[in-house]
Write an enzyme that holds these catalytic residues in place. Sequence first.
Site, short mmCIF file in Angstrom:
data_model
loop_
_atom_site.label_atom_id
_atom_site.label_comp_id
_atom_site.label_asym_id
_atom_site.label_seq_id
_atom_site.Cartn_x
_atom_site.Cartn_y
_atom_site.Cartn_z
N GLY A 91 -13.17 5.77 -31.94
CA GLY A 91 -13.65 6.69 -30.92
C GLY A 91 -14.83 7.53 -31.37
N TYR A 103 -3.75 2.21 -27.59
CA TYR A 103 -3.24 2.25 -28.96
C TYR A 103 -1.73 2.09 -28.99
CZ TYR A 103 -7.71 3.40 -31.05
OH TYR A 103 -9.01 3.32 -31.48
N SER A 173 -13.06 0.62 -35.50
CA SER A 173 -14.29 1.32 -35.19
C SER A 173 -14.52 2.43 -36.22
CB SER A 173 -14.24 1.84 -33.74
OG SER A 173 -15.47 2.37 -33.34
N ASP A 274 -20.70 -7.83 -31.86
CA ASP A 274 -20.68 -6.39 -32.09
C ASP A 274 -22.08 -5.94 -32.50
OD1 ASP A 274 -20.22 -3.77 -32.87
OD2 ASP A 274 -18.47 -4.23 -34.10
#
Length: 299
Positions: A91, A103, A173, A274
């Site tokens: 995030g 999640y 991330s 990505d």
Amino acid sequence: MASNKKIVDEVPGWIRVFEDGTVDRTWTGTPEMEPLLKPVSPHEEFINGVAVRDQIIDPKTGLAVRIYVPEMKNNVQSKAKIPLILHLHGGGYCICQPDWSLYYHFNTRLVSSVQAVLVSVYFRLAPEHRLPVAVEDSYTALLWLRANARGELSDEWLTSYADFNRVFLVGDSSGGNLVHQVAARAGFDDIEPLKLRGGIAIQPGFISDKPSKSYLEIPENPLSTREMMKKFTSLAVPIGSTGEHPIVWPIGPQAPPLTTLKLPPMLVVVAEMDLLRDYQLEYCEEMKKAGKEVEVFHE
């Protein structure tokens, strides 16, 4: 949340920062995303083979964790302890929570399928709490696990289920960046009797001020744009810092040399489309050059 206050910074859809320093994280993007962002309440009874509990671990800061335990399958008779995962969510250090539906469903499937205890950290978010607060909170969670392993604390679920000799860090991330940072810090500390066996960084949010080929050329999608990544980074790093901050770019000139770090074996999951792909692969190459054990899973 309706407000007439002046917005001074924002990531459209995700976060709005007002002139008085307050922040609104109400989702204002496409309705299709909203179900994934809804919180799921904890349940100490087993649902679909998993029980979930929230626990405050630092009353001073309000730092909390979400603990997942699976309904024991093959270990019922042997009473064997099962691996322990410390999960650090993504995030951009600015959004997301461990109780979000996306999640919850990922973590319940993970602990049920691999038979492991999972502890996910509600670390404090930027820009109210800029880096390195997310690292400090994540490491506090590791020290909380250590205190339970040493018998200084006694969380019933951990002492009943967790094998403190088999601890893994998992992050997606920007959580992948936190995996690197927590592992590096643990290498300089006495975390016995915890045994950190490995780290898994899932599409880690490594990014630099120097654009990579994938960053420039791979098509954007609504949930992953170059502007979004720049903005989250600027909101997360300390005021006055750049995209070369060592937490967002751990192999840059401001970061400690990898050769000086004591790191566990690392698995880095890289996605072909990505935007940050090339940064992730560069990290893996530098890890190998530094003599670190790293495996790349390229999907």
